[in-house]
Design an enzyme around this catalytic site. Structure first.
Site, PDB file in Angstrom:
ATOM      1  N   GLU A 160       0.820  -1.213   0.000  1.00  0.00           N
ATOM      2  CA  GLU A 160       0.000   0.000   0.000  1.00  0.00           C
ATOM      3  C   GLU A 160       0.854   1.264   0.000  1.00  0.00           C
ATOM      4  O   GLU A 160       0.513   2.251  -0.633  1.00  0.00           O
ATOM      5  CB  GLU A 160      -0.964   0.019   1.200  1.00  0.00           C
ATOM      6  CG  GLU A 160      -2.061  -1.030   1.130  1.00  0.00           C
ATOM      7  CD  GLU A 160      -2.960  -0.881  -0.101  1.00  0.00           C
ATOM      8  OE1 GLU A 160      -3.007   0.212  -0.697  1.00  0.00           O
ATOM      9  OE2 GLU A 160      -3.601  -1.873  -0.483  1.00  0.00           O
ATOM     10  N   TYR A 204      -5.954   6.139   5.125  1.00  0.00           N
ATOM     11  CA  TYR A 204      -6.112   5.177   4.027  1.00  0.00           C
ATOM     12  C   TYR A 204      -5.326   3.883   4.307  1.00  0.00           C
ATOM     13  O   TYR A 204      -5.887   2.780   4.272  1.00  0.00           O
ATOM     14  CB  TYR A 204      -5.648   5.799   2.688  1.00  0.00           C
ATOM     15  CG  TYR A 204      -5.384   4.723   1.683  1.00  0.00           C
ATOM     16  CD1 TYR A 204      -6.447   4.064   1.078  1.00  0.00           C
ATOM     17  CD2 TYR A 204      -4.079   4.300   1.390  1.00  0.00           C
ATOM     18  CE1 TYR A 204      -6.232   3.014   0.194  1.00  0.00           C
ATOM     19  CE2 TYR A 204      -3.856   3.267   0.516  1.00  0.00           C
ATOM     20  CZ  TYR A 204      -4.927   2.622  -0.079  1.00  0.00           C
ATOM     21  OH  TYR A 204      -4.709   1.582  -0.928  1.00  0.00           O
ATOM     22  N   ASP A 216      -8.975   5.890  -1.274  1.00  0.00           N
ATOM     23  CA  ASP A 216      -7.823   6.356  -2.045  1.00  0.00           C
ATOM     24  C   ASP A 216      -8.382   7.087  -3.262  1.00  0.00           C
ATOM     25  O   ASP A 216      -9.588   7.340  -3.346  1.00  0.00           O
ATOM     26  CB  ASP A 216      -6.907   5.182  -2.442  1.00  0.00           C
ATOM     27  CG  ASP A 216      -7.531   4.304  -3.518  1.00  0.00           C
ATOM     28  OD1 ASP A 216      -8.762   4.391  -3.728  1.00  0.00           O
ATOM     29  OD2 ASP A 216      -6.791   3.539  -4.163  1.00  0.00           O
TER      30      ASP A 216
END
Ligand code: SF4
Length: 384
Positions: free
Chosen positions: A58, A141, A159
């Site tokens: 991520e 996030y 996102d």
């Protein structure tokens, strides 16, 4: 009787298309997850849904395309298969492995975050959003991604892809990055997240944004959630989200010098490590000096910079200009004027006593932790 049953059917259909209703949310989740189960991409980080792998992927995927990330991710996991190897590594090695991905702060955060996880959490990433957000570089996030994908927590995430999909599903106006619109997008994401498969649901929303609900020309005809989409219903899919007004990057001027020496049959280059704080922190560069604004640093400033290198004496003027390269950082637009200077072999013969400076040969130059900017200068050099 007929009329009554017709009314019931109509109202059931409209409820199932209404994302505010329980029935509507349930049908939406089912449709999206069915689509995801069929079309999800087989990405390396999806094979290991453990917290560390989710975290690394991520962070890499922020500001970088999936296709670029795959190789970096695989190299990273081979070298640092768990938080322990990452926490033990030297920051220079971490930056070297990250070299070319840009936004190097992300690599520094992963490194210091891994050290915190080892020291404070016994090597296991925490499972709640609030604890995760205490780690460096982990915002709402990434915390939502780790908590939902790795730990199955019913947490939303937003996102850029999710932002676009939700703005269109609900035809939300306003800047999605700010104020009440941002709050509304997070609230909708929270209402929608599937209670049984939160991690898959979040990935499905991102995948939908990436593969179907593209910024330009979204494929509404093949979209599994088209029946819930208000933007499509009013024929204005591309009008959402409103494009955010971004601050223009500020100008910056710099001079760099490709300093080299022929030692035997090798050409060696002088590199300088940038300071630990600020732009391109700790990365290697051809020695440079810079100024905010549109005024160029002087050649004297560049000469003074070179004079900081142990054993390097620059007598006479700096060599000719090879050209100018441009590079845009998130908040700076840099123009860099590049000079070159040959020194006698003796200059590059001695080992450096200062770890902010080093001589490298042409081959090693490619492996040094470097920013895209250094590569642009190398290209200019190769073509000169
Ligand atoms: S119908 Fe079109 S605009 Fe709406 S979510 Fe699907 S692809 Fe995006």
């Amino acid at each position: 009787m007929k009329a009554k049953s017709g009314t019931r059917t109509k109202s059931a259909v409209s409820r199932s298309e209404d994302l505010q209703s329980v029935v509507g949310k349930t049908s939406f989740r089912q449709a999206l997850l069915r689509w995801f189960d069929e079309y999800r991409r087989d990405l390396p980080w999806r094979q290991a849904e453990e917290a560390y792998a989710v975290w690394v992927s991520e962070i890499m995927l922020q500001q970088t395309q999936v296709a670029t990330v795959i190789d970096y991710y695989e190299r990273w996991m081979e070298r640092f298969p768990s938080v322990y190897e990452l926490a033990d590594a030297e920051i220079d090695e971490v930056l070297e492995l990250w070299s070319g991905l840009g936004y190097y702060r992300r690599a520094r955060y992963l490194h210091s975050g891994a050290q915190r996880v080892v020291d404070e959490f016994d090597g296991r990433l925490p499972s709640t959003v609030s604890e995760l957000k205490k780690l460096p570089g982990i915002g709402p996030y990434t915390a939502g991604a780790i908590a939902s994908i790795a730990f199955g927590a019913v947490e939303p995430l937003v996102d850029g892809n999710v932002e676009r999909v939700i703005s269109r599903l609900f035809a939300l106006s306003g800047d999605p990055k700010r104020g009440s619109t941002r709050g509304q997008i997070w609230a909708r994401a929270e209402e929608l997240v599937d209670p049984d498969r939160p991690g898959d649901f979040n990935q499905a929303l991102m995948e939908l944004g990436s593969l179907v609900c593209a910024l330009r020309s979204p494929s509404c005809q093949s979209c599994p959630t088209r029946q819930w989409c208000l933007a499509r219903k009013i024929g204005k899919a591309e009008a959402f989200p409103e494009s955010a007004k971004r601050a223009k990057p500020l100008p910056m001027r710099a001079r760099a010098c490709v300093v080299y020496a022929e030692v035997g049959d090798q050409r060696r280059f002088l590199l300088r490590r940038r300071p630990a704080k600020g732009l391109l922190a700790r990365l290697w560069e051809f020695p440079s000096c810079e100024r905010a604004g549109k005024t160029w640093p002087t050649l004297l400033e560049l000469k003074e910079r070179l004079a900081e290198a142990p054993g390097v004496k620059v007598e006479g003027p700096i060599g000719r200009t090879m050209g100018t390269v441009e590079h845009v950082f998130s908040h700076r637009r840099l123009r860099l004027r590049v000079h070159q200077l040959e020194l006698p072999p003796s200059a590059a013969d001695e080992p450096m006593s200062d770890d902010r400076w080093r001589w490298v040969d042409e081959e090693a130059l490619a492996d040094v932790a470097s920013a895209a900017l250094l590569k642009k200068v190398r290209k200019l050099w190769a073509g000169s």
